[in-house]
Design a protein around this motif. Structure first.
Motif, short mmCIF file in Angstrom:
data_model
loop_
_atom_site.label_atom_id
_atom_site.label_comp_id
_atom_site.label_asym_id
_atom_site.label_seq_id
_atom_site.Cartn_x
_atom_site.Cartn_y
_atom_site.Cartn_z
N VAL A 204 18.46 -14.15 6.95
CA VAL A 204 17.15 -14.57 6.45
C VAL A 204 16.22 -14.71 7.64
CG1 VAL A 204 15.87 -16.37 5.25
CG2 VAL A 204 18.14 -15.70 4.44
N MET A 205 15.08 -14.03 7.60
CA MET A 205 14.14 -14.01 8.72
C MET A 205 12.71 -14.16 8.23
SD MET A 205 15.84 -10.75 10.78
CE MET A 205 14.70 -10.86 12.17
N LYS A 206 11.81 -14.47 9.15
CA LYS A 206 10.39 -14.48 8.83
C LYS A 206 9.89 -13.04 8.68
CE LYS A 206 10.13 -18.96 9.38
NZ LYS A 206 11.58 -19.16 9.54
N SER A 207 8.92 -12.85 7.80
CA SER A 207 8.39 -11.51 7.55
C SER A 207 7.87 -10.86 8.83
CB SER A 207 7.29 -11.55 6.50
OG SER A 207 7.80 -12.01 5.27
N GLY A 208 7.18 -11.67 9.66
CA GLY A 208 6.64 -11.12 10.91
C GLY A 208 7.72 -10.58 11.82
N MET A 209 8.86 -11.28 11.87
CA MET A 209 9.98 -10.83 12.69
C MET A 209 10.59 -9.55 12.12
SD MET A 209 11.82 -14.49 13.47
CE MET A 209 13.14 -13.71 14.41
N ILE A 210 10.64 -9.46 10.79
CA ILE A 210 11.18 -8.26 10.16
C ILE A 210 10.27 -7.06 10.44
CG2 ILE A 210 11.77 -7.17 7.96
CD1 ILE A 210 12.56 -9.94 6.93
N ASP A 211 8.97 -7.26 10.28
CA ASP A 211 8.02 -6.17 10.56
C ASP A 211 8.08 -5.76 12.02
OD1 ASP A 211 7.20 -6.19 7.95
OD2 ASP A 211 5.48 -7.49 8.30
N ALA A 212 8.17 -6.75 12.93
CA ALA A 212 8.21 -6.45 14.35
C ALA A 212 9.49 -5.71 14.74
CB ALA A 212 8.09 -7.73 15.17
N GLY A 213 10.58 -5.96 13.98
CA GLY A 213 11.86 -5.32 14.31
C GLY A 213 12.09 -4.02 13.56
N ALA A 214 11.05 -3.50 12.91
CA ALA A 214 11.21 -2.31 12.08
C ALA A 214 11.76 -1.11 12.84
CB ALA A 214 9.87 -1.94 11.43
N LEU A 215 11.37 -0.95 14.08
CA LEU A 215 11.79 0.22 14.85
C LEU A 215 12.83 -0.13 15.92
CD1 LEU A 215 8.34 2.01 15.26
CD2 LEU A 215 10.12 2.44 13.57
N THR A 216 13.41 -1.32 15.82
CA THR A 216 14.43 -1.73 16.77
C THR A 216 15.81 -1.66 16.11
OG1 THR A 216 14.47 -4.08 16.20
CG2 THR A 216 12.75 -3.34 17.72
N ASP A 217 16.82 -2.10 16.83
CA ASP A 217 18.19 -2.09 16.29
C ASP A 217 18.60 -3.47 15.80
OD1 ASP A 217 20.62 -0.71 15.74
OD2 ASP A 217 21.54 -1.70 17.47
N ALA A 218 17.64 -4.33 15.48
CA ALA A 218 17.96 -5.70 15.08
C ALA A 218 18.64 -5.74 13.71
CB ALA A 218 16.70 -6.55 15.06
N PHE A 219 18.32 -4.77 12.84
CA PHE A 219 18.91 -4.69 11.51
C PHE A 219 18.78 -3.25 11.02
CE2 PHE A 219 14.56 -6.32 11.30
CZ PHE A 219 13.94 -5.33 10.57
N ASP A 220 19.50 -2.95 9.94
CA ASP A 220 19.45 -1.59 9.39
C ASP A 220 18.39 -1.43 8.31
OD1 ASP A 220 21.80 -0.48 10.84
OD2 ASP A 220 22.87 -2.03 9.73
N ILE A 221 18.23 -2.47 7.47
CA ILE A 221 17.27 -2.43 6.38
C ILE A 221 16.54 -3.77 6.35
CG2 ILE A 221 16.95 -2.25 3.87
CD1 ILE A 221 19.46 -0.54 3.76
N GLY A 222 15.23 -3.74 6.19
CA GLY A 222 14.44 -4.96 6.13
C GLY A 222 13.73 -5.11 4.80
N LEU A 223 13.77 -6.33 4.25
CA LEU A 223 13.04 -6.65 3.03
C LEU A 223 11.99 -7.69 3.42
CD1 LEU A 223 14.68 -7.62 -0.41
CD2 LEU A 223 12.37 -8.23 0.29
N SER A 224 10.74 -7.28 3.44
CA SER A 224 9.67 -8.11 3.99
C SER A 224 8.62 -8.44 2.93
CB SER A 224 9.03 -7.40 5.19
OG SER A 224 8.13 -8.25 5.85
N MET A 225 7.65 -9.26 3.34
CA MET A 225 6.54 -9.64 2.47
C MET A 225 5.24 -9.32 3.19
SD MET A 225 5.46 -13.44 1.00
CE MET A 225 5.11 -14.10 2.63
#
Length: 292
Positions: free
Chosen positions: A127-148
């Motif tokens: 579970v992450m903040k939307s801003g962190m998910i958007d910022a990590g979109a092109l990194t290897d932090a996760f495979d799939i992001g569900l953001s707001m």
């Protein structure tokens, strides 16, 4: 003894999850009378009432609750068998990042049902903040992001739409029965300032020149819900994140406090990355189906 029929079980599960026959009918691509007939036949076969029907909708009886768990497993196994025969079974390990505003009271159940449908798929959920998910979109932090995302909010994925799962209205909220006693400066209960909704609310109030103060900063949505229920202030939440003891602020109080009108939030799966593995694309499609 005749076996239970899959179509009738699917109808029963859909009605139980939708909360009414009328809400379930379009999901099943059936008329309401057809849904009612399938439920009648299932109850005849079961020999006990499975649903309680009333003005508030339909809810499972104690026997219906027992059948509901069996039915979900039966339907999941049926789907898994078909996927396996067609060579479509999902088998692998992936990391999923989910914004904590996305259906917080339901996400655990949704993930459980996903595991029932795809038992060979191993999802690691953060579970992450939307801003962190958007910022990590092109990194290897996760495979799939569900953001707001929010209309007009700063940052986010400009130009990348992704797969929209749902839209939810935002609302001004406070502890039940306590909104009328609120006065300026507005006591805000928010997540930290790295949260997109925090930034959005503060920017709106600044534009309106409304006096406000951060009365409480919670680390996550669960803590925010508790702080609101305790009467520590007001906040802005999407519909599915309004927890127990928290209620929408009535229109008269919203007008008195000069709170701005709110739009809808949009929840979406981030778009595919360049060179994405086929498994990731398949899981994204499965998530879109399960979470929509």
């Amino acid at each position: 003894m005749r076996a239970l029929e899959l179509d009738q079980l699917r109808t029963f599960v859909t009605v139980a999850e939708a909360g009414s026959l009328s809400a379930a009918a379009p999901r099943l691509f059936l008329s309401q009378s057809s849904v009612s007939e399938q439920l009648r036949k299932l109850e005849e076969r079961a020999g006990v009432p499975l649903l309680t029907r009333g003005k508030q909708g339909a809810s499972p009886t104690p026997a219906g609750m027992r059948l509901l768990e069996h039915a979900r497993r039966i339907l999941a196994l049926s789907e898994l068998a078909l996927q396996d025969l067609r060579g479509h079974a999902l088998d692998g390990e992936l990391r999923l990042a989910v914004t904590d505003y996305f259906r917080p009271g339901e996400i655990a159940g949704m993930l459980r049902r996903l595991r029932e449908h795809y038992p060979y798929l191993r999802l690691h959920v953060t579970v992450m903040k939307s801003g962190m998910i958007d910022a990590g979109a092109l990194t290897d932090a996760f495979d799939i992001g569900l953001s707001m995302r929010l209309p007009g909010a700063r940052g986010g994925q400009r130009g990348a739409r992704g797969t929209v799962l749902r839209r939810e209205a935002l609302a001004w909220v406070a502890a039940e029965g306590e909104a009328e006693g609120i006065n300026a400066p507005l006591p805000l209960v928010l997540l930290p300032d790295t949260c997109a909704l925090h930034q959005y609310v503060v920017q709106m109030l600044l534009r309106r020149r409304l006096d406000h103060v951060i009365a409480h900063s919670a680390s996550g949505v669960a803590g925010l819900q508790l702080a609101l229920a305790a009467g520590l202030g007001i906040s802005c939440l999407n519909e599915s994140a309004i927890g127990p003891g928290v209620a929408r602020i009535d229109a008269r109080t919203v007008s008195r406090l000069k709170l701005p009108a709110l739009p809808a939030a949009e929840f979406y799966l981030l778009p595919a990355r360049p060179g994405e593995a086929p498994l990731v694309a398949k899981v994204r499609a499965a998530l879109a189906e399960q979470f929509a």
